[in-house]
Enzyme design. Structure first.
Site, mmCIF file in Angstrom:
data_model
loop_
_atom_site.group_PDB
_atom_site.id
_atom_site.type_symbol
_atom_site.label_atom_id
_atom_site.label_comp_id
_atom_site.label_asym_id
_atom_site.label_seq_id
_atom_site.Cartn_x
_atom_site.Cartn_y
_atom_site.Cartn_z
ATOM 1 N N ASP A 12 0.883 -1.168 0.000
ATOM 2 C CA ASP A 12 0.000 0.000 0.000
ATOM 3 C C ASP A 12 0.920 1.217 0.000
ATOM 4 O OD1 ASP A 12 -1.534 2.176 0.664
ATOM 5 O OD2 ASP A 12 -2.584 1.216 2.331
ATOM 6 N N TYR A 226 0.644 0.570 14.939
ATOM 7 C CA TYR A 226 -0.324 0.327 13.878
ATOM 8 C C TYR A 226 0.077 0.977 12.561
ATOM 9 C CZ TYR A 226 -4.422 -0.286 11.159
ATOM 10 O OH TYR A 226 -5.244 -0.657 10.147
ATOM 11 N N LYS A 229 -3.350 -3.158 8.546
ATOM 12 C CA LYS A 229 -3.308 -4.615 8.555
ATOM 13 C C LYS A 229 -2.491 -5.037 7.348
ATOM 14 C CE LYS A 229 -5.518 -6.135 12.132
ATOM 15 N NZ LYS A 229 -4.868 -7.011 13.106
HETATM 16 C C1 F6R Z 1 -7.618 -0.291 7.892
HETATM 17 C C2 F6R Z 1 -7.383 1.025 7.314
HETATM 18 C C3 F6R Z 1 -8.334 2.109 7.586
HETATM 19 C C4 F6R Z 1 -7.692 3.171 8.491
HETATM 20 C C5 F6R Z 1 -8.685 4.288 8.853
HETATM 21 C C6 F6R Z 1 -8.043 5.393 9.683
HETATM 22 O O1 F6R Z 1 -6.608 -1.174 7.561
HETATM 23 O O2 F6R Z 1 -6.408 1.229 6.631
HETATM 24 O O3 F6R Z 1 -9.515 1.634 8.139
HETATM 25 O O4 F6R Z 1 -7.208 2.580 9.659
HETATM 26 O O5 F6R Z 1 -9.217 4.855 7.679
HETATM 27 O O6 F6R Z 1 -6.955 5.854 8.962
HETATM 28 P P1 F6R Z 1 -6.055 7.091 9.437
HETATM 29 O O7 F6R Z 1 -5.616 6.783 10.851
HETATM 30 O O8 F6R Z 1 -4.933 7.076 8.447
HETATM 31 O O9 F6R Z 1 -6.914 8.294 9.360
HETATM 32 MG MG MG Z 2 -4.926 -2.185 2.282
HETATM 33 MG MG MG Z 3 -4.058 1.878 3.511
#
Ligand code: F6R
Ligand code: MG
Ligand code: MG
Length: 364
Positions: A12, A226, A229
């Protein structure tokens, strides 16, 4: 014999919009980068599932080949530059290091590679999932290679009747163990039912032929915080003594529950979708899986056939949506939200820290 390597390397490196998809500019940059490596690869196919960019490549250099890993890394770096230019979301997110050191393993990208002698006809399926983790493959892999209620060939086909060997990884202790099935049918389930920790890395026929390989890295464990995933990939070879295409797809006819979804912190159904609809939107999900089928021809990728586009999987999608409604109603309560030990690698511990000093001992 001329051995062929099939490598799927994914990362990603920037989402469009948010974490929901990959912008066409990244896909075309990736194609351009791979095309420029003339002579190294036999063929390639660039695709995406959710916000993950997938490089599907064939070559003769074996697994862990530095040149192929370097090419993938450089491709992700080039795509990151495009993502930054467009201010796409989380540009370069999965590239955990600034410098390539010979192998992309442990550096963020997910890697699934296998080497084999191409059979007279070589059908392969590449599964790609978004908003979930490598353990998501445990349930379908067990069904495909060990469950006679799923795979008729385990009973009917003399070539499959002996069963398969499963290599299982312990992602916490960094150890591996191999099980021989059906003899150790119950033993393997003790472990792989805990899919957040134990994942099936590969499956072999009893004659030693590679049948399947998955990505097993857990990015959040590697980074200790984090970082999304791990949105895993799985390669499965099909037919002629291995499970049929339809036996490989069958476990996805009813969605199972996987960890991931919003903020990598929720359980939810894994929904099989076409490549065109692999854009997780509702609560950043639900988690999705795409299956692209290819026939290999002297290493050339003849395809893809978008296998979950088939209306035969419409019911699975409806079932996934019913389950999604059910889980969403629980909001921040388990089992929608992941259990506490799984939350350790998310941003929640930071919030919990603030409460630490307010705990008092119970008097009795
Ligand atoms: C799950 C994922 C999304 C982000 C969520 C918050 O793997 O990538 O659900 O965790 O959109 O993202 P941030 O913290 O970047 O605003
Ligand atoms: Mg992804
Ligand atoms: Mg992502």
């Amino acid at each position: 014999m001329n051995r062929l390597t099939l490598s799927v390397i994914k990362a990603d490196v920037g989402g469009w919009v948010g974490h929901s998809g990959v912008h066409e500019a990244l896909l075309s940059q990736a194609r351009e980068s791979l095309a420029a490596a003339e002579g190294l690869l036999i063929d390639y196919h660039v695709t995406s599932c959710g916000d993950d960019l997938n490089l599907i490549m064939t070559h003769r250099h074996g697994v862990d080949a530095e040149a192929v890993h370097r090419l993938s890394w450089d491709t992700f770096v080039a795509c990151t530059a495009v993502a930054k230019k467009l201010k796409l979301y989380g540009a370069g997110q999965d590239l955990l290091s600034d410098a390539f050191s010979g192998n992309v393993k442990g550096m963020g990208p997910g890697v699934a590679e296998m080497e084999f002698v191409e059979r007279p006809s070589e059908p392969v399926i590449i599964f790609m999932a978004d908003k979930t983790e490598p353990g998501a493959w445990n349930f379908p892999l067990f069904k495909i290679f060990a469950d006679p209620f799923n795979t008729a060939g385990l009973v009917i086909d003399p070539k499959m009747h002996a069963g398969f060997r499963f290599e299982v990884h312990d992602l916490y202790e960094h150890k591996k163990i191999t099980f021989s099935l059906p003899e150790e049918y119950y033993d393997i389930l003790v472990l792989i039912g805990a899919a957040g920790r134990y994942t099936i890395k590969s499956v072999y026929s009893k004659t030693g032929e590679i049948a399947s390989v998955s990505t097993t890295q857990r990015l959040n464990l590697m980074a200790g915080r984090y970082v999304g995933k791990d949105d895993p990939v799985l390669i499965v070879r099909a037919q002629s003594g291995l499970p049929a295409v339809g036996e490989i797809l069958e476990p996805f006819a009813h969605p199972h529950i996987v960890a991931g979804w919003m903020r990598g912190s929720h359980n939810g159904p894994l929904m099989p979708v076409s490549q065109a609809t692999a854009t997780p939107t509702r609560f950043d999900g639900p988690p999705r899986v795409v299956a692209l089928g290819f026939q290999l021809c002297e290493g050339r990728l003849i395809g893809p056939q978008d296998l979950f586009a088939d209306p035969a999987f419409d019911r699975a999608r409806s079932e996934a949506l019913v389950l999604a409604d059910f889980f969403r109603r629980l909001g921040p309560f388990e089992p929608h939200r992941l259990p506490l030990d799984e939350m350790e690698y998310t941003t929640m511990p930071e919030v919990m820290k603030r409460l630490e000093d307010r705990f008092e001992d119970l008097s009795d």
